[in-house]
Motif scaffolding. Structure first.
Motif, PDB file in Angstrom:
ATOM      1  N   GLU A  30       7.956  10.802 -16.725  1.00  0.00           N
ATOM      2  CA  GLU A  30       9.012  11.674 -17.227  1.00  0.00           C
ATOM      3  C   GLU A  30       9.727  12.396 -16.096  1.00  0.00           C
ATOM      4  N   LYS A  31       8.987  12.984 -15.189  1.00  0.00           N
ATOM      5  CA  LYS A  31       9.573  13.759 -14.089  1.00  0.00           C
ATOM      6  C   LYS A  31       8.542  13.890 -12.971  1.00  0.00           C
ATOM      7  N   ASP A  32       9.023  14.251 -11.785  1.00  0.00           N
ATOM      8  CA  ASP A  32       8.145  14.477 -10.624  1.00  0.00           C
ATOM      9  C   ASP A  32       7.234  13.288 -10.346  1.00  0.00           C
ATOM     10  N   ILE A  33       7.796  12.073 -10.358  1.00  0.00           N
ATOM     11  CA  ILE A  33       6.966  10.876 -10.206  1.00  0.00           C
ATOM     12  C   ILE A  33       6.303  10.834  -8.833  1.00  0.00           C
ATOM     13  N   ILE A  34       7.061  11.132  -7.779  1.00  0.00           N
ATOM     14  CA  ILE A  34       6.504  11.073  -6.427  1.00  0.00           C
ATOM     15  C   ILE A  34       5.441  12.154  -6.244  1.00  0.00           C
ATOM     16  N   ILE A  35       5.710  13.355  -6.753  1.00  0.00           N
ATOM     17  CA  ILE A  35       4.724  14.430  -6.638  1.00  0.00           C
ATOM     18  C   ILE A  35       3.447  14.054  -7.392  1.00  0.00           C
ATOM     19  N   ARG A  36       3.606  13.526  -8.603  1.00  0.00           N
ATOM     20  CA  ARG A  36       2.438  13.122  -9.376  1.00  0.00           C
ATOM     21  C   ARG A  36       1.678  12.004  -8.666  1.00  0.00           C
ATOM     22  N   SER A  37       2.410  11.063  -8.084  1.00  0.00           N
ATOM     23  CA  SER A  37       1.775   9.954  -7.361  1.00  0.00           C
ATOM     24  C   SER A  37       0.979  10.461  -6.166  1.00  0.00           C
ATOM     25  N   VAL A  95       0.833  -1.199   0.000  1.00  0.00           N
ATOM     26  CA  VAL A  95       0.000   0.000   0.000  1.00  0.00           C
ATOM     27  C   VAL A  95       0.868   1.249   0.000  1.00  0.00           C
ATOM     28  N   VAL A  96       1.896   1.254   0.833  1.00  0.00           N
ATOM     29  CA  VAL A  96       2.819   2.401   0.892  1.00  0.00           C
ATOM     30  C   VAL A  96       3.505   2.599  -0.462  1.00  0.00           C
ATOM     31  N   TRP A  97       3.909   1.506  -1.097  1.00  0.00           N
ATOM     32  CA  TRP A  97       4.574   1.589  -2.403  1.00  0.00           C
ATOM     33  C   TRP A  97       3.670   2.242  -3.439  1.00  0.00           C
ATOM     34  N   VAL A  98       2.428   1.803  -3.514  1.00  0.00           N
ATOM     35  CA  VAL A  98       1.494   2.377  -4.485  1.00  0.00           C
ATOM     36  C   VAL A  98       1.197   3.836  -4.153  1.00  0.00           C
ATOM     37  N   TYR A  99       1.044   4.148  -2.892  1.00  0.00           N
ATOM     38  CA  TYR A  99       0.659   5.501  -2.477  1.00  0.00           C
ATOM     39  C   TYR A  99       1.697   6.531  -2.904  1.00  0.00           C
ATOM     40  N   PHE A 100       2.976   6.207  -2.731  1.00  0.00           N
ATOM     41  CA  PHE A 100       4.033   7.197  -2.944  1.00  0.00           C
ATOM     42  C   PHE A 100       4.723   7.100  -4.312  1.00  0.00           C
ATOM     43  N   PHE A 101       4.614   5.961  -4.992  1.00  0.00           N
ATOM     44  CA  PHE A 101       5.457   5.766  -6.169  1.00  0.00           C
ATOM     45  C   PHE A 101       4.717   5.404  -7.453  1.00  0.00           C
ATOM     46  N   ILE A 102       3.395   5.246  -7.412  1.00  0.00           N
ATOM     47  CA  ILE A 102       2.658   4.840  -8.613  1.00  0.00           C
ATOM     48  C   ILE A 102       1.655   5.922  -8.998  1.00  0.00           C
ATOM     49  N   PRO A 103       1.817   6.574 -10.153  1.00  0.00           N
ATOM     50  CA  PRO A 103       0.822   7.551 -10.619  1.00  0.00           C
ATOM     51  C   PRO A 103      -0.395   6.849 -11.208  1.00  0.00           C
ATOM     52  N   GLU A 104      -1.484   7.581 -11.325  1.00  0.00           N
ATOM     53  CA  GLU A 104      -2.718   7.039 -11.891  1.00  0.00           C
ATOM     54  C   GLU A 104      -2.597   6.935 -13.412  1.00  0.00           C
ATOM     55  N   THR A 105      -2.972   5.776 -13.966  1.00  0.00           N
ATOM     56  CA  THR A 105      -2.878   5.551 -15.412  1.00  0.00           C
ATOM     57  C   THR A 105      -4.240   5.500 -16.097  1.00  0.00           C
TER      58      THR A 105
END
Length: 544
Positions: free
Chosen positions: A471-478, A448-458
């Motif tokens: 491309e950039k700002d993956i954590i911010i986008r996630s 859950v923590v992994w998805v919350y902080f490192f996976i953006p919505e597709t």
């Protein structure tokens, strides 16, 4: 609710070809789910060593089939690979159904192991190609539902096998037919899969990769139920062609090597692998194969009663998968289903572990019924999240030119993990008892923590646009896409996909080399319609 149902009905009518394509491919997963349900009913009838071998030998064959799927699906196409997998699976199941007829017990055991391994090759070949094929064919607006039909097929096979097992345990006296009949019925699913797939088109993205643009346009038009020169079909075809510039006909070795060609590419590939590992180590394989034994450990002693409880579990999985397909996956998106599903899995496993630790002696007490409910709730949360979305996420984020290799390796990892979990679960339960469920609890919360902080919505993005999410700002986008993620963001914001595409378009326009490598149709050509003949002439000058 009425508006949602009306929109869903309109989508089904508009995209009925796409939905039927997904249904046809997902029929293959019925056999995979059937085997899991089949084994859960057959395992209690055999000695522990034979039970472990029956489960594990198919996983070994599945691993071989999964690893080889990248070569076959890249070389011969997605559809021929699926048809070949269906034939192999049918042959393996047919041999299994005739075990023991006119042969000695020793020979029968050897033939059983061979047929399980051979069928495993078919299932392993099918497992990664189906999500690849469906995700490459489905329109972006309904890709979640189309790819979501795969876990629905899986849970349908699981449910049917559970109830066939329960029926034969009640109505057929102990003997060979008690295990032979469920295997015979499994053959029906394989026949239907082959029949339905005969009428489906090849993946348009594979056709583009092979330079067969007319066939790709025809496939896209069929799936979307539009004319080949429709602007939407032309636009999608050109985007797919642009994505494959310089990446045509990559060999298997080249695909594996290019997984590390850049940080972004490597990240998109690794996400598929991590999602599969988390999925298998959250406890689902243990429940799939050993649910009757688990129910017995929670206080149910009669074999028919444990099979009945397992059959109800199969029904629940199927119902949840259908609800998720119809109302959840496109509304919640990939990220939220994984987060909420993982949280539910962790909490229910925590209860089961606590119950097993405080009630080491088997026997029915009031808390036993709560624990049974917890097993069912675990199945429901798994069906909403990691059982439904993890493969969908992996097939979406994988780069298009590497998707066969990525899905092949991810499926191989899945079979390896299933093999390890089914072999180790009885040993772990015996050694650390309730600690097994606490281990699954910890893994569920970690994912859950992994998805919350490192996976953006597709959700909703065209496959060719998903690359911009990384491309950039993956954590911010996630965090922007996560529920409550604004708490961690403050005033920080990630660039939108539209902004990144605009920047990419500007840099492409300034690159003479890119313009020489690939020439998209002009505005004048788009307004008068797409000419496949002129498109083919332009491709003669492409650098491949």
């Amino acid at each position: 609710m009425a508006a949602t149902l009306k929109k869903a009905l309109q989508d089904i009518i508009q995209y009925r070809n796409a939905y039927f394509l997904a249904f046809s491919a997902a029929t293959g997963y019925v056999s995979l789910g059937w085997d899991a349900g089949l084994m859960s009913g057959i395992l209690p009838l055999h000695a522990p060593s034979l039970s472990g071998n029956l489960v594990s030998i198919l996983q070994a064959g599945g691993l071989c089939g999964a690893i080889s799927s990248s070569y076959f699906s890249s070389r011969f196409g997605r559809k021929p690979s699926l048809l070949a997998a269906g034939v192999i699976l049918l042959i393996g199941n047919t041999i299994q159904s005739t075990i023991g007829i006119g042969m000695s017990p020793d020979v029968a055991l050897k033939v059983l192991y061979f047929s399980r391994f051979f069928a495993g090759i078919g299932v392993g070949l099918l497992a990664p190609v189906v999500p690849t094929y469906v995700s490459e064919c489905a329109p972006g607006t309904i890709r979640g539902r189309c790819t979501g039909s795969i876990p629905v097929g899986l849970s349908l096979g699981n449910m049917l096998a559970f109830w066939v097992n329960y029926s034969v345990s009640l109505n057929i006296s102990p003997g060979t037919m008690q295990w032979r009949l469920p295997i015979i019925v499994q053959i029906v699913a394989g026949v239907l899969f082959l029949f339905f797939m005969l009428f489906q088109p090849e993946s348009p993205r594979w056709l583009v990769e092979r330079g067969r643009y007319e066939e790709a346009a025809a496939a896209l038009a069929y799936i979307a139920r539009k004319d080949q020169d429709d602007d939407a079909v032309v636009l999608i075809l050109n985007e797919i062609r642009a994505d494959f510039v310089g990446r045509h006909n990559l060999s298997l070795l080249t695909q594996f090597r290019k997984m590390g060609e850049s940080r972004i590419i490597a990240l998109r590939c690794v996400i598929s692998f991590i999602a599969i590992i988390f999925q298998q180590w959250s406890g689902t394989s243990a429940i799939n194969y050993y649910s009757p034994q688990m129910f017995a450990s929670l206080g149910f002693s009669a074999a028919s009663l444990t099979l009945l409880a397992t059959g109800i579990l199969g029904v629940l999985k199927f119902v949840v998968a259908c609800i998720t397909l119809a109302f959840v996956i496109e509304r919640w998106g990939r990220k939220r289903t994984l987060i909420y599903g993982g949280l539910g899995q962790g909490l229910t496993m925590l209860w089961i572990g606590g119950y097993a630790g405080t009630h080491p002696n088997q026997g029915i007490v009031p808390a036993t019924y709560v624990s049974i409910v917890a097993v069912y709730l675990y199945a429901a949360f798994y069906g909403i999240g990691w059982g439904f979305t993890s493969q969908l996420l992996g097939s979406e984020v994988a780069p298009g030119h590497l998707r066969p290799a990525v899905m092949s390796l991810a499926s191989g990892i899945s079979w390896l993990m299933v093999y390890a979990v089914t072999q180790l679960t009885p040993i772990i339960v015996e050694r650390i008892t309730y600690g097994t469920y606490l281990m699954f609890t910890a893994i569920s919360f970690i994912m859950v923590v992994w998805v919350y902080f490192f996976i953006p919505e597709t959700t909703g993005y065209q496959l060719e646009d998903i690359k911009y999410l990384f491309e950039k700002d993956i954590i911010i986008r996630s965090l922007e896409d996560a529920p409550g993620g604004w708490i961690f963001l403050g005033t920080r914001r990630a660039a939108t996909v539209c902004e990144l595409k605009a920047i990419d378009a500007i840099s492409t326009d300034e690159s003479k080399e890119a313009l020489e490598d690939f020439k998209l149709p002009s505005d004048e050509e788009l307004t008068r319609g797409h000419s496949l003949r002129s498109s083919r002439e332009r491709d003669d000058h492409m650098v491949i």
